[in-house]
Scaffold this active site. Structure first.
Site, PDB file in Angstrom:
ATOM      1  N   ARG A 122       0.812  -1.223   0.000  1.00  0.00           N
ATOM      2  CA  ARG A 122       0.000   0.000   0.000  1.00  0.00           C
ATOM      3  C   ARG A 122       0.845   1.272   0.000  1.00  0.00           C
ATOM      4  NH1 ARG A 122      -5.460  -0.974   3.635  1.00  0.00           N
ATOM      5  NH2 ARG A 122      -6.141  -2.878   2.574  1.00  0.00           N
ATOM      6  N   ASP A 150     -14.787  10.174   8.031  1.00  0.00           N
ATOM      7  CA  ASP A 150     -13.796   9.131   7.804  1.00  0.00           C
ATOM      8  C   ASP A 150     -12.423   9.776   7.748  1.00  0.00           C
ATOM      9  OD1 ASP A 150     -14.019   6.031   6.998  1.00  0.00           O
ATOM     10  OD2 ASP A 150     -12.256   6.894   6.018  1.00  0.00           O
TER      11      ASP A 150
END
Length: 289
Positions: free
Chosen positions: A50, A161
């Site tokens: 990632r 978020d």
């Protein structure tokens, strides 16, 4: 001849000159401090996959250089945290929560709105928005006229978020039609419109939702209290002390009698447990003062 033991600082398949176990340990420490997320050793390759695009984009070449960068650049640290968050979600996930909302809580909220009292909702860790829109459809209900009246009253939904890309998708409010199959047809029919294989959330829903970037581990620029909070499948990434602090903070911003909905593998523990009563599977109600 016996082969020399592999260095404990290596990660299989990756040159230690680029990414080592020491780099992973440092990243795990940084992410825990920034967002409360626990990264066990088994996540070393996930971290590599990632973050490698960010390392390349920053021109850092090695992860150690990138670690220096995120120690100095808050924006780059935010990218790192966002890249390491999991955004798996779907519509009407853990359907019993939405049934409880529709059948047990909605009548009370309707009564509050009729008496011109505010109703405030928080979808904490909203990811790409499927949870949030499931909440709003459940709140507004299957009758369009009644739902429109609710949307025009003092009803507001905060959806937050930590990942900017998740917020961007949530705000777009457009999803493949097949993704909404778990939602009751009576709600889909009233609150979505199909366009070229996509389902678009109705404007009446969108006008009551405010999407915001927010780190649950950091400061909350929040005023007032919430009638209910959804925070599901977020605390699974935290250790127990972090979970317990978060639940206590939720208790502090919930109205007495307000509800907290959490994920199926999560539990309310620690000092804040005394503030709540379990009223259904992973559904907690804050005790009245």
């Amino acid at each position: 001849m016996t082969a020399a033991p592999a260095s404990t600082n290596t990660i299989p398949g990756v040159s230690p000159d680029i990414y080592s176990s020491a780099d992973f340990a440092q990243i795990a420490k940084i992410i825990y401090g920034a967002a409360g997320i626990v990264l066990p050793q088994g996540k070393a390759m996930l971290v590599y996959s990632r973050l490698a695009p960010l390392v390349r984009a920053a021109g850092s070449v090695t992860f150690s250089k990138y670690i220096e960068l995120i120690g100095e650049d808050a924006a780059e640290l935010n990218k790192t945290v966002a890249a390491l968050t999991t955004n798996h979600t779907f519509f009407y996930r853990e359907a019993h929560h939405f049934e409880h909302l529709r059948n047990e809580l909605r009548p009370h909220l309707l009564e509050k709105l009729r008496h011109r009292q505010p109703v405030r909702v928080w979808s904490a860790g909203c990811s790409s928005g499927e949870e949030t829109w499931s909440i709003v459809m459940s709140l507004l209900g299957p009758d369009r006229s009644s739902g429109i009246n609710m949307a025009r009253s003092d009803l507001r939904v905060l959806a937050s978020d930590i990942a900017p890309h998740a917020i961007q998708k949530a705000e777009a409010a457009t999803y493949p039609v097949k993704d909404l199959s778990p939602v009751p047809e009576e709600l889909r029919r009233v609150w979505t419109t199909e366009k070229g294989g996509d389902a678009v959330m109705a404007d009446a829903m969108r006008q009551i939702v405010r999407f915001r970037l927010l780190n649950l581990h950091g400061d909350w620029p929040i005023k007032g209290h919430f009638d209910f909070i959804f925070c599901r499948n977020v605390m699974i990434y935290f250790d127990n002390p972090t979970k317990e602090r978060l639940v206590k903070r939720f208790a502090d911003v919930l109205e007495p009698g307000g509800f907290l909905y959490i994920g199926h593998s999560e539990r309310v523990t620690g000092p804040a447990a005394n503030d709540f009563q379990l009223v259904g599977p992973t559904i907690y109600r804050k005790r009245a003062a």
